[in-house]
Write a protein that holds these residues in place. Structure first.
Motif, short mmCIF file in Angstrom:
data_model
loop_
_atom_site.label_atom_id
_atom_site.label_comp_id
_atom_site.label_asym_id
_atom_site.label_seq_id
_atom_site.Cartn_x
_atom_site.Cartn_y
_atom_site.Cartn_z
N CYS A 125 0.44 -1.23 -0.37
CA CYS A 125 -0.08 0.47 -0.22
C CYS A 125 0.90 1.08 -0.30
O CYS A 125 0.73 2.21 -0.78
N PHE A 126 1.62 1.18 1.05
CA PHE A 126 3.20 2.65 0.96
C PHE A 126 3.86 2.83 -0.20
O PHE A 126 3.60 3.63 -1.18
N LYS A 127 4.25 1.00 -1.16
CA LYS A 127 5.03 1.35 -2.54
C LYS A 127 3.86 1.94 -3.00
O LYS A 127 4.35 2.89 -4.32
N MET A 128 2.26 1.87 -3.35
CA MET A 128 1.42 1.45 -4.38
C MET A 128 1.46 3.48 -4.45
O MET A 128 1.71 4.36 -5.57
N ALA A 129 1.77 4.44 -2.82
CA ALA A 129 0.93 5.56 -2.71
C ALA A 129 2.06 6.48 -3.32
O ALA A 129 2.04 7.89 -3.77
N LYS A 130 3.17 5.77 -2.71
CA LYS A 130 4.15 6.34 -4.25
C LYS A 130 4.38 5.98 -5.50
O LYS A 130 4.49 7.66 -6.16
N ALA A 132 1.89 6.16 -7.35
CA ALA A 132 0.65 6.83 -7.71
C ALA A 132 1.20 7.96 -7.70
O ALA A 132 -0.15 9.01 -7.65
N ASN A 133 1.75 8.97 -7.32
CA ASN A 133 2.27 10.03 -6.77
C ASN A 133 1.21 10.55 -5.42
O ASN A 133 1.10 11.84 -5.95
N ILE A 134 1.11 9.81 -4.65
CA ILE A 134 -0.02 10.06 -4.04
C ILE A 134 0.82 11.70 -3.16
O ILE A 134 1.54 11.01 -2.91
N THR A 135 0.89 12.91 -3.05
CA THR A 135 0.97 14.04 -1.54
C THR A 135 0.29 14.05 -0.89
O THR A 135 -0.76 13.66 -0.16
N TRP A 136 0.65 15.14 -0.15
CA TRP A 136 0.02 15.82 0.83
C TRP A 136 -1.49 16.36 0.60
O TRP A 136 -2.56 16.03 1.47
N ARG A 137 -0.78 16.82 -0.51
CA ARG A 137 -2.04 17.08 -0.95
C ARG A 137 -3.23 16.60 -1.82
O ARG A 137 -4.67 16.85 -1.21
N THR A 138 -2.65 15.08 -2.09
CA THR A 138 -3.75 14.26 -2.61
C THR A 138 -3.92 12.98 -0.81
O THR A 138 -5.25 12.23 -1.89
N ALA A 139 -3.86 12.63 -0.36
CA ALA A 139 -3.82 11.24 0.63
C ALA A 139 -5.00 11.63 1.46
O ALA A 139 -5.31 10.58 1.71
N TRP A 140 -5.89 13.22 1.33
CA TRP A 140 -7.32 12.53 2.25
C TRP A 140 -8.36 11.60 0.99
O TRP A 140 -8.93 11.31 1.80
N ILE A 141 -7.65 11.37 -0.42
CA ILE A 141 -8.61 10.25 -1.05
C ILE A 141 -8.82 8.97 -0.74
O ILE A 141 -9.21 8.58 -0.31
N PRO A 142 -6.90 8.60 -0.54
CA PRO A 142 -7.31 7.33 -0.03
C PRO A 142 -8.18 6.90 1.64
O PRO A 142 -7.78 6.11 2.00
N VAL A 143 -7.98 8.34 1.94
CA VAL A 143 -8.15 8.03 3.98
C VAL A 143 -9.97 8.09 3.43
O VAL A 143 -10.27 7.59 4.26
N VAL A 144 -10.62 8.75 2.95
CA VAL A 144 -11.86 8.87 2.78
C VAL A 144 -12.52 7.43 2.27
O VAL A 144 -13.29 7.41 2.61
N CYS A 145 -11.57 6.84 1.30
CA CYS A 145 -11.91 5.88 0.76
C CYS A 145 -12.40 4.64 2.04
O CYS A 145 -12.69 4.61 1.74
N ALA A 146 -10.74 4.52 2.19
CA ALA A 146 -10.90 3.39 3.26
C ALA A 146 -11.97 3.98 4.09
O ALA A 146 -12.17 2.76 5.01
N ALA A 147 -11.95 5.41 5.05
CA ALA A 147 -13.12 4.86 6.15
C ALA A 147 -14.55 4.62 5.35
O ALA A 147 -15.11 4.58 6.11
N LEU A 148 -14.83 5.27 4.50
CA LEU A 148 -16.19 4.88 3.79
C LEU A 148 -16.06 3.53 3.98
O LEU A 148 -17.38 3.08 3.83
#
Length: 178
Positions: A125-130, A132-148
């Motif tokens: 998951c952490f490797k995929m985040a790298k 996928a170019n997930i930044t601090w600006r876009t990190a909310w997206i997987p967090v919200v998806c996981a929470a949902l």
């Protein structure tokens, strides 16, 4: 090449505990780093496709990679190679399960394996985040998806459809602005 691919898939299938997601780092090491049959981006693209197709994730990954390498026969060989060890293990366990299901050492073994499996699933998951170019600006997206999914029980299928539509619309907005 097909035999080497089969044996590689067979080794991954035989020596990975924890299922498909736990296999990702081992698959990546074998297919990308060791054999250099594809680059990291191709591997991630195949992983995304395998996640969205029906079926067992590890078999989907192996068959998609095999198809990329050697067409239909590569896909068949990959699926068989990755699945065969599990099929054999399940058959052996099913034959003898009644004899050791209440054994305290077996129970302790599985309790000890659980944290390692969680780590094996978290690492990709952490490797995929790298990748996928997930930044601090876009990190909310997987967090919200996981929470949902976790807190509200939203089906991952709805999350995937919504993410695909949002990505499409975002891409349309970027094309309009250019």
């Amino acid at each position: 090449m097909l035999l080497e691919f089969f044996l590689t898939c067979n080794k991954i299938g035989a020596f990975t505990l924890g299922g498909g997601y736990a296999m990702i780092p081992i698959m990546e090491r074998e297919f990308v780093d060791k054999h250099q049959w594809m680059d990291r981006q191709e591997f991630m693209d195949i992983m995304v496709v395998a996640q969205t197709t029906p079926g067992i994730f590890a078999i989907d990954m192996a068959s998609h990679i095999g198809y990329k390498l050697r067409g239909v026969w590569g896909g068949i060989v990959g699926a068989l190679g990755i699945a065969l060890p599990s099929i054999i293990a399940i058959m052996v366990i099913a034959m003898f399960f009644q004899n050791f299901k209440d054994n305290e050492y077996v129970a302790k073994f599985f309790r000890g394996v659980r944290p390692a499996v969680v780590a094996l699933i978290a690492a990709p998951c952490f490797k995929m985040a790298k990748t996928a170019n997930i930044t601090w600006r876009t990190a909310w997206i997987p967090v919200v998806c996981a929470a949902l999914i976790w807190l509200l029980g939203v089906s991952p299928i709805y999350i995937i459809i919504a993410a695909g539509l949002a990505g499409y619309l975002y891409g349309k907005m970027l094309n309009v602005e250019c």
